[in-house]
Write an enzyme that holds these catalytic residues in place. Structure first.
Site, PDB file in Angstrom:
ATOM      1  N   SER A 186       0.791  -1.232   0.000  1.00 41.55           N
ATOM      2  CA  SER A 186       0.000   0.000   0.000  1.00 41.55           C
ATOM      3  C   SER A 186       0.824   1.283   0.000  1.00 41.55           C
ATOM      4  O   SER A 186       0.310   2.340  -0.316  1.00 41.55           O
ATOM      5  CB  SER A 186      -0.937   0.006   1.205  1.00 41.55           C
ATOM      6  OG  SER A 186      -0.187  -0.025   2.391  1.00 41.55           O
ATOM      7  N   HIS A 214      -5.431  -4.449  -0.579  1.00 41.81           N
ATOM      8  CA  HIS A 214      -5.369  -3.360  -1.576  1.00 41.81           C
ATOM      9  C   HIS A 214      -5.479  -3.848  -3.018  1.00 41.81           C
ATOM     10  O   HIS A 214      -5.414  -3.037  -3.941  1.00 41.81           O
ATOM     11  CB  HIS A 214      -4.090  -2.543  -1.387  1.00 41.81           C
ATOM     12  CG  HIS A 214      -4.089  -1.773  -0.108  1.00 41.81           C
ATOM     13  ND1 HIS A 214      -4.640  -0.522   0.012  1.00 41.81           N
ATOM     14  CD2 HIS A 214      -3.637  -2.113   1.127  1.00 41.81           C
ATOM     15  CE1 HIS A 214      -4.516  -0.105   1.262  1.00 41.81           C
ATOM     16  NE2 HIS A 214      -3.916  -1.047   1.959  1.00 41.81           N
ATOM     17  N   LYS A 244     -12.059  -1.429   2.352  1.00 43.04           N
ATOM     18  CA  LYS A 244     -11.394  -0.560   1.366  1.00 43.04           C
ATOM     19  C   LYS A 244     -12.268  -0.485   0.112  1.00 43.04           C
ATOM     20  O   LYS A 244     -13.236   0.260   0.109  1.00 43.04           O
ATOM     21  CB  LYS A 244      -9.970  -1.053   1.121  1.00 43.04           C
ATOM     22  CG  LYS A 244      -9.150  -1.036   2.432  1.00 43.04           C
ATOM     23  CD  LYS A 244      -7.712  -1.342   2.242  1.00 43.04           C
ATOM     24  CE  LYS A 244      -7.009  -1.666   3.541  1.00 43.04           C
ATOM     25  NZ  LYS A 244      -6.965  -0.589   4.521  1.00 43.04           N
TER      26      LYS A 244
END
Ligand code: PMP
Length: 396
Positions: A186, A214, A244
């Site tokens: 990330s 991610h 996310k």
């Protein structure tokens, strides 16, 4: 009255952090965490959230959450194994398995919790874990909790991983060996070398564990890094977060049915922490349906990522080697990165500095997270503010 020893500890350490500029100041939002946010009454273009697809404020998710909240109430009422499993928890898990092309899946209350749960349910003091040196904090803590020997390999260095796997295997000291990596890192936006990792795992009989916090919603048309490389049947643990790209909160493991059965009886946050709320579950399930129905948001995310990267690069910023929409702007010296971020915020772009120890010394940066929800006009405005502040501070 609090204890003197605690007072002394807190005062000294808080002062120390503040002196070193490492005390996190938190700016509370007065708006949803969308592409534009309000802080202290001021509107700012938001390049700091993990809400990659803009789903955190999506009307379809809000509707699903509101309906579940009305029907089932605000809380699940118990841990999963007592009577905190609603039918919708199982429906979410089925959807997650479908999404990840695995036999089964298990949901946790967060991605962090998931790593604390899954690693220690399988690994113990007689085992060893090969862990990429840049793995996320929750992986590091999950490894520590397992009491397995932790062998760090240099970031995405496949020769180093192979040498260390060989040594561990040939030592005969360990019962089980596992390799753990983030799918997408990330801080730099680079992708783990999963095909090589799988090869090494096959050679030395390593359990494979990929935390794709991610990569899910981002790579592989949204299905994640493992799917991107066509390795869905080769990775034992596919970890994801619902917080996310999915836009809600929670975490999960997807894998073989017997692995998920084991986690349901042996992973401690599943057994001892109250399950996800009905609204979280319903919104997450809706998000995954949306991702499986269409790649529209995913395509928009990549379009926006490429646009921002091109704009910043053309201005002369060092945007590193990102292979995903994550766009670091590497400044170098820590104080300078912090000042740069501060000036961007003053000018209208909320992009936070990330410095040592989160990233190596001397690579302080401002990290940008474009999302599918940004418009070209917002990105143009952000790029022009970058230009103004970059010139003012002699960075470009
Ligand atoms: N793993 C990775 C790689 C992450 O980046 C994060 C979030 N920062 C987590 C796990 C934790 O996920 P969550 O926010 O859902 O707890």
């Amino acid at each position: 009255m609090s204890s003197h020893i605690l007072e002394k500890f807190l005062n000294e350490n808080l002062e120390d952090l503040k002196r070193k500029g490492l005390y996190n100041v938190i700016d509370p939002l007065e708006s949803p965490n969308g592409p534009v946010i309000t802080i202290n009454g001021k509107e700012l273009i938001n390049l700091s959230s993990n809400n990659y697809l803009g789903l955190a404020t999506d009307e379809r998710l809000k509707k699903a959450a509101a309906e579940a909240l009305q029907k089932f109430g605000v809380g699940a009422g118990a841990v999963r194994t007592i009577n905190g499993t609603l039918k919708i928890h199982l429906e979410l898990e089925e959807k997650l398995a479908e999404f990840k092309h695995t036999e089964a899946a298990i949901a946790y209350q967060s991605g962090f919790n998931c790593n604390m749960a899954a690693i220690s349910a399988v690994m113990d003091q007689n085992d060893a874990i090969l862990s990429d040196e840049l793995n996320h904090a929750s992986i590091i803590d999950g490894c520590r909790l397992s009491k397995a020997k932790i062998i760090r390999f240099n970031h995405s260095d496949m020769e180093d991983l192979r040498a260390k796997a060989k040594e561990a295997k040939e030592s005969g000291q360990y019962n089980k060996l596992m390799v753990i990596t983030d799918g997408v890192f990330s801080m730099d936006g680079d992708i783990a070398h999963l095909p090589e990792i799988v090869k090494i795992a096959e050679e030395f009989d390593l359990i494979t564990y990929v935390d794709d916090a991610h990569g899910s919603g981002v790579l592989g048309d949204g299905a994640g890094t493992v799917k991107h490389f066509g390795l869905s049947d080769k990775i034992d643990f596919q970890i994801g977060t619902l917080s996310k790209a999915i836009g809600v909160v929670g975490g999960y493991v997807a894998g073989k049915k017997n692995l998920i059965d084991w986690l349901k009886v042996r992973s401690r946050p599943f057994l001892f922490s109250t399950s996800l709320t009905p609204a979280d579950v319903a919104a997450s399930k809706r998000a995954i349906e949306i991702l499986m129905e269409s790649t529209e948001l995913n395509q928009k995310l990549w379009e926006n990522g490429d646009y921002l990267k091109k704009g910043l690069k053309q201005l002369g910023f060092n945007i590193g080697n990102s292979e995903t929409p994550i766009t670091p702007c590497i400044i170098g010296e820590e104080k300078m990165a912090q000042q740069f971020s501060q000036r961007l915020i003053e000018e209208g772009v909320y992009a936070k500095a990330i410095v040592f120890p989160t990233v190596p010394k001397g690579t302080g940066r401002v990290r940008n997270m474009p999302t599918a929800a940004h418009t070209k006009a917002m990105l143009d405005k952000a790029i022009s503010i970058y230009e103004k502040v970059g010139k003012e501070m002699n960075i470009i």
